[in-house]
Scaffold this active site. Structure first.
Site, mmCIF file in Angstrom:
data_model
loop_
_atom_site.group_PDB
_atom_site.id
_atom_site.type_symbol
_atom_site.label_atom_id
_atom_site.label_comp_id
_atom_site.label_asym_id
_atom_site.label_seq_id
_atom_site.Cartn_x
_atom_site.Cartn_y
_atom_site.Cartn_z
ATOM 1 N N THR A 58 -1.858 -5.542 -3.295
ATOM 2 C CA THR A 58 -0.457 -5.956 -2.743
ATOM 3 C C THR A 58 0.335 -7.586 -3.446
ATOM 4 O OG1 THR A 58 -0.881 -7.101 -1.371
ATOM 5 C CG2 THR A 58 -1.597 -4.163 -1.295
ATOM 6 N N LYS A 107 -4.089 -1.708 15.842
ATOM 7 C CA LYS A 107 -4.798 -0.698 14.392
ATOM 8 C C LYS A 107 -5.995 0.407 15.356
ATOM 9 C CE LYS A 107 -3.256 -2.452 10.610
ATOM 10 N NZ LYS A 107 -2.445 -1.529 10.124
ATOM 11 N N TYR A 126 -3.790 -7.587 16.621
ATOM 12 C CA TYR A 126 -3.812 -6.536 15.625
ATOM 13 C C TYR A 126 -4.962 -5.722 15.572
ATOM 14 C CZ TYR A 126 -4.493 -6.024 10.249
ATOM 15 O OH TYR A 126 -5.171 -5.913 9.319
ATOM 16 N N ILE A 135 0.940 -1.165 0.042
ATOM 17 C CA ILE A 135 -0.232 0.067 -0.447
ATOM 18 C C ILE A 135 1.213 1.115 0.071
ATOM 19 C CG2 ILE A 135 -1.436 1.233 1.468
ATOM 20 C CD1 ILE A 135 -3.053 -1.493 2.146
ATOM 21 N N ASP A 162 14.946 2.076 8.589
ATOM 22 C CA ASP A 162 14.511 1.015 9.527
ATOM 23 C C ASP A 162 13.647 1.281 10.534
ATOM 24 O OD1 ASP A 162 13.804 -1.272 10.980
ATOM 25 O OD2 ASP A 162 15.891 -2.469 11.362
#
Length: 280
Positions: A208, A177, A173, A15, A72
Site C-alpha cells: 500500500t 479483527k 486491533y 487495499i 463517511d
C-alpha cells in the site's frame, strides 16, 4: 466478470483501491466508497495521497465500470444512502467490507501510541475500529443482503488479518479483527439456506502507499500488490465450490495457489500462517 456488480468500501487508497482496480480489470461494475473525493483534498495536512477521483482516472483504461460514492462510514445515514443507490439497480453480487480507519493517527504528539497497553489506548482508536469499521461492515451487509438473498447468489468478504488469532501489538486491533472473522462466520450460517456465501479474507504484506513510504522497515520479498487480493476475490466468485468455503477464514495467497492466480508482477506470494506472525 462483465455481468458482475460489486461494492468495495474504503476504496480511495490502499487495499480497497487495489481490490476495486482488480475487479474493474476483470470487467465488473464496481461501486466504491471513500471519504476523500479529490486528490487536492487527499493531500491536505500531509495525508497520504489517494482519492475517488484518482481511482476513477485509473479505472478509465479498464474494461469495467466504476461508480463513485463519497461516503463517511462513521455516519449510518451515508452508508444507507450508498445502499439505496445500489438497490435502485436491483443487483449486487459481491460486497467487500474493507473500510478501515483504524490505522489513522498512530503517532500522537510525536509518540507512536499504537503499541501501548490496552489501558493506555486512546478511546478514539476503539471508536475507529469497532464503532466505525465493524459497524460499517455490519450496516452495509445488512442493507444489501436482501438483494443477494432474493437473487439466491452472493458473496460477502470481510477483509481481516492474523491479529484475529495472534497478538499483533495492539489489543483493540486484535479484538476488532476477531470480530470481523466472527461476523463473517455468523453471516455465513444465516445466509447458507439462501445460497449466499460470507468469508473472512487475510492478505499478506501489501504494498500500500503507507507500506511503500516505509519500505525500509519491511521485508518486501514476499509482499503482495493491492490488486492481488482483488483478483483472488474474483477467483473466489468463480469457484463452483464457493459455498463449501463459506464461513471460513481464508488466506489470499493460499487461494491464489488454488486458483493459479499470480500477482500482477508474476510473483506467486507464499501463504503465511499464524505461526509466522507469532514469531514476529
Amino acid at each position: 466478470m462483465k455481468d458482475v456488480v460489486a461494492l468495495v468500501t474504503g476504496a480511495s487508497r490502499g487495499i480497497g483501491r487495489g481490490i476495486a482496480l482488480a475487479l474493474l480489470a476483470e470487467g465488473a461494475t464496481v461501486h466504491v466508497t471513500g471519504r476523500t473525493l479529490s486528490e487536492a483534498k487527499a493531500s491536505e495536512g500531509g495525508k497520504s495521497a489517494g482519492s475517488l477521483a484518482g481511482l476513477a482516472r485509473e479505472a478509465a483504461a479498464l474494461p469495467g465500470t466504476v461508480v463513485l460514492h463519497r461516503c463517511d462510514h462513521s455516519n449510518d445515514t451515508e452508508t444507507e444512502r450508498v445502499a439505496e443507490e445500489i438497490r435502485a439497480g436491483n443487483r449486487l453480487d459481491i460486497l467487500v467490507n474493507n473500510a478501515w480507519p483504524g490505522y489513522e493517527n498512530m503517532v500522537e504528539n510525536g509518540e507512536f501510541t499504537w503499541p501501548r497497553p490496552f489501558w493506555e489506548q486512546p478511546i478514539r482508536r476503539w471508536d475507529a475500529m469497532a464503532g466505525t469499521a465493524l459497524r460499517a461492515a455490519f450496516m452495509t451487509a445488512r442493507a444489501v443482503a436482501p438483494m443477494m438473498v432474493s437473487a439466491r447468489r452472493g458473496l460477502i468478504v470481510n477483509i481481516s488479518f492474523w491479529a484475529a488469532q495472534v497478538y499483533e501489538g495492539n489489543a483493540i486491533y486484535g479484538m476488532a479483527k476477531a470480530a470481523a472473522d466472527k461476523m463473517a462466520a455468523d453471516f455465513a450460517h444465516e445466509l447458507r439456506p439462501h445460497n449466499v456465501a460470507a468469508v473472512s479474507l487475510y492478505p499478506g504484506l501489501v504494498r500500500t502507499e503507507a507500506v511503500l513510504e516505509n519500505a525500509e522497515y519491511f521485508d518486501m520479498s514476499n509482499s503482495e500488490s493491492p490488486e492481488f487480493i482483488g483478483h483472488v476475490i474474483a477467483g473466489l466468485w468463480r469457484d463452483t465450490a464457493l459455498m463449501s468455503k463459506s464461513g471460513r477464514v481464508l488466506v489470499a495467497a493460499e487461494l491464489g495457489r488454488e486458483y493459479d492466480i499470480a500477482d500482477i508482477n508474476g510473483y506467486r506470494p507464499i501463504p503465511l500462517t499464524a505461526a509466522d506472525f507469532a514469531k514476529s
